[in-house]
Write a protein that holds these residues in place. Structure first.
Motif, mmCIF file in Angstrom:
data_model
loop_
_atom_site.group_PDB
_atom_site.id
_atom_site.type_symbol
_atom_site.label_atom_id
_atom_site.label_comp_id
_atom_site.label_asym_id
_atom_site.label_seq_id
_atom_site.Cartn_x
_atom_site.Cartn_y
_atom_site.Cartn_z
ATOM 1 N N THR A 45 3.797 -2.257 17.920
ATOM 2 C CA THR A 45 3.828 -2.132 16.467
ATOM 3 C C THR A 45 4.708 -0.956 16.064
ATOM 4 O OG1 THR A 45 1.619 -3.064 16.278
ATOM 5 C CG2 THR A 45 2.397 -1.779 14.427
ATOM 6 N N THR A 46 5.516 -1.162 15.036
ATOM 7 C CA THR A 46 6.351 -0.110 14.479
ATOM 8 C C THR A 46 5.901 0.157 13.057
ATOM 9 O OG1 THR A 46 8.234 -0.789 15.827
ATOM 10 C CG2 THR A 46 8.712 0.576 13.904
ATOM 11 N N GLU A 47 5.364 1.346 12.843
ATOM 12 C CA GLU A 47 4.926 1.713 11.497
ATOM 13 C C GLU A 47 6.072 2.407 10.779
ATOM 14 O OE1 GLU A 47 1.529 4.327 9.178
ATOM 15 O OE2 GLU A 47 1.230 3.839 11.286
ATOM 16 N N VAL A 48 6.416 1.896 9.607
ATOM 17 C CA VAL A 48 7.458 2.494 8.783
ATOM 18 C C VAL A 48 6.814 3.124 7.558
ATOM 19 C CG1 VAL A 48 9.295 0.947 9.582
ATOM 20 C CG2 VAL A 48 7.930 0.304 7.593
ATOM 21 N N LYS A 49 7.535 4.065 6.942
ATOM 22 C CA LYS A 49 6.999 4.755 5.762
ATOM 23 C C LYS A 49 6.851 3.807 4.585
ATOM 24 C CE LYS A 49 7.662 9.303 4.676
ATOM 25 N NZ LYS A 49 8.363 10.538 4.379
ATOM 26 N N SER A 50 7.820 2.905 4.456
ATOM 27 C CA SER A 50 7.863 1.993 3.311
ATOM 28 C C SER A 50 8.646 0.748 3.704
ATOM 29 C CB SER A 50 8.555 2.687 2.141
ATOM 30 O OG SER A 50 8.842 1.770 1.110
ATOM 31 N N PHE A 51 8.335 -0.359 3.053
ATOM 32 C CA PHE A 51 9.135 -1.563 3.274
ATOM 33 C C PHE A 51 10.558 -1.371 2.752
ATOM 34 C CE2 PHE A 51 4.985 -3.924 3.581
ATOM 35 C CZ PHE A 51 5.154 -4.289 4.893
ATOM 36 N N ALA A 52 10.783 -0.374 1.902
ATOM 37 C CA ALA A 52 12.135 -0.064 1.431
ATOM 38 C C ALA A 52 13.035 0.355 2.584
ATOM 39 C CB ALA A 52 12.089 1.024 0.368
ATOM 40 N N ASP A 53 12.443 0.799 3.687
ATOM 41 C CA ASP A 53 13.199 1.245 4.860
ATOM 42 C C ASP A 53 13.519 0.109 5.833
ATOM 43 O OD1 ASP A 53 12.894 3.822 3.839
ATOM 44 O OD2 ASP A 53 11.092 4.199 5.034
ATOM 45 N N VAL A 54 13.153 -1.119 5.485
ATOM 46 C CA VAL A 54 13.289 -2.251 6.402
ATOM 47 C C VAL A 54 14.385 -3.204 5.928
ATOM 48 C CG1 VAL A 54 12.084 -4.218 7.432
ATOM 49 C CG2 VAL A 54 10.845 -2.088 6.992
ATOM 50 N N ASP A 55 15.280 -3.556 6.836
ATOM 51 C CA ASP A 55 16.315 -4.547 6.549
ATOM 52 C C ASP A 55 15.746 -5.934 6.837
ATOM 53 O OD1 ASP A 55 18.547 -6.139 6.269
ATOM 54 O OD2 ASP A 55 19.597 -5.313 8.005
ATOM 55 N N THR A 56 15.566 -6.709 5.799
ATOM 56 C CA THR A 56 15.005 -8.052 5.955
ATOM 57 C C THR A 56 16.070 -9.134 5.765
ATOM 58 O OG1 THR A 56 14.350 -8.126 3.624
ATOM 59 C CG2 THR A 56 12.705 -7.330 5.203
ATOM 60 N N SER A 57 17.336 -8.746 5.762
ATOM 61 C CA SER A 57 18.403 -9.705 5.474
ATOM 62 C C SER A 57 18.480 -10.847 6.483
ATOM 63 C CB SER A 57 19.755 -8.991 5.392
ATOM 64 O OG SER A 57 20.070 -8.377 6.626
ATOM 65 N N GLU A 58 18.002 -10.640 7.697
ATOM 66 C CA GLU A 58 18.036 -11.682 8.719
ATOM 67 C C GLU A 58 16.819 -12.611 8.662
ATOM 68 O OE1 GLU A 58 20.612 -12.173 10.966
ATOM 69 O OE2 GLU A 58 21.633 -10.676 9.737
ATOM 70 N N LYS B 133 -7.736 2.456 7.497
ATOM 71 C CA LYS B 133 -6.541 2.231 6.678
ATOM 72 C C LYS B 133 -6.444 0.793 6.178
ATOM 73 C CE LYS B 133 -4.341 6.198 7.180
ATOM 74 N NZ LYS B 133 -3.949 7.019 6.064
ATOM 75 N N CYS B 134 -5.613 0.626 5.173
ATOM 76 C CA CYS B 134 -5.170 -0.699 4.760
ATOM 77 C C CYS B 134 -3.789 -0.880 5.378
ATOM 78 C CB CYS B 134 -5.090 -0.786 3.249
ATOM 79 S SG CYS B 134 -6.686 -0.636 2.445
ATOM 80 N N VAL B 135 -3.521 -2.079 5.836
ATOM 81 C CA VAL B 135 -2.296 -2.354 6.588
ATOM 82 C C VAL B 135 -1.594 -3.561 5.984
ATOM 83 C CG1 VAL B 135 -1.370 -2.998 8.839
ATOM 84 C CG2 VAL B 135 -3.337 -1.460 8.716
ATOM 85 N N ALA B 136 -0.271 -3.481 5.905
ATOM 86 C CA ALA B 136 0.531 -4.640 5.516
ATOM 87 C C ALA B 136 1.509 -4.914 6.647
ATOM 88 C CB ALA B 136 1.278 -4.372 4.224
ATOM 89 N N ARG B 137 1.514 -6.151 7.133
ATOM 90 C CA ARG B 137 2.407 -6.542 8.227
ATOM 91 C C ARG B 137 3.424 -7.545 7.700
ATOM 92 N NH1 ARG B 137 2.594 -6.332 13.696
ATOM 93 N NH2 ARG B 137 0.482 -5.520 13.847
ATOM 94 N N LEU B 138 4.664 -7.327 8.080
ATOM 95 C CA LEU B 138 5.743 -8.239 7.734
ATOM 96 C C LEU B 138 5.739 -9.414 8.708
ATOM 97 C CD1 LEU B 138 8.307 -8.726 6.011
ATOM 98 C CD2 LEU B 138 9.569 -7.419 7.740
ATOM 99 N N PHE B 139 5.849 -10.603 8.165
ATOM 100 C CA PHE B 139 5.918 -11.832 8.955
ATOM 101 C C PHE B 139 7.255 -12.505 8.686
ATOM 102 C CE2 PHE B 139 1.481 -11.120 9.168
ATOM 103 C CZ PHE B 139 0.915 -11.958 10.109
ATOM 104 N N GLU B 140 7.721 -13.295 9.664
ATOM 105 C CA GLU B 140 8.842 -14.221 9.487
ATOM 106 C C GLU B 140 8.202 -15.597 9.480
ATOM 107 O OE1 GLU B 140 11.232 -15.768 8.420
ATOM 108 O OE2 GLU B 140 12.957 -15.143 9.584
ATOM 109 N N GLY B 141 7.973 -16.119 8.282
ATOM 110 C CA GLY B 141 7.192 -17.353 8.160
ATOM 111 C C GLY B 141 5.781 -17.081 8.654
ATOM 112 N N THR B 142 5.328 -17.852 9.633
ATOM 113 C CA THR B 142 3.972 -17.660 10.167
ATOM 114 C C THR B 142 3.940 -16.740 11.388
ATOM 115 O OG1 THR B 142 4.144 -19.639 11.543
ATOM 116 C CG2 THR B 142 3.197 -19.915 9.336
#
Length: 87
Positions: A3-16, A34-43
């Motif tokens: 797992t890679t924890e980032v400060k904000s989703f603003a720091d993540v390149d989602t263009s791909e 904590k409350c956690v938000a995880r980025l998914f690519e589809g499912t």
């Protein structure tokens, strides 16, 4: 997957990503304070997460980075710690 924890989703390149989705969890077993938000690519989960103290703080970060995403309430098939998913 590490797992890679980032400060904000603003720091993540989602263009791909073809179908970025963010799943919000309230106090999951691996982050019980904590409350956690995880980025998914589809499912498929990615390794990218952010953590905050409240779901409201998570929502604020998501809406700043992804203003077009909308939240959907958890379904009965979702894990018990899922609060909502943003699509």
């Amino acid at each position: 997957m590490k797992t890679t924890e980032v400060k904000s989703f603003a720091d993540v390149d989602t263009s791909e990503l073809k179908q970025p989705i963010i799943c919000v969890f309230n106090r999951p077993d691996d982050y019980p304070d904590k409350c956690v938000a995880r980025l998914f690519e589809g499912t498929a989960p990615t390794n990218i997460i952010i953590t905050r103290n409240t779901v409201e703080e998570i929502r604020e970060d998501i809406t700043k980075r992804f203003p077009a995403m909308l939240p959907f309430a958890r379904s009965k098939e979702d894990h018990k710690n899922v609060v909502e998913s943003w699509i």
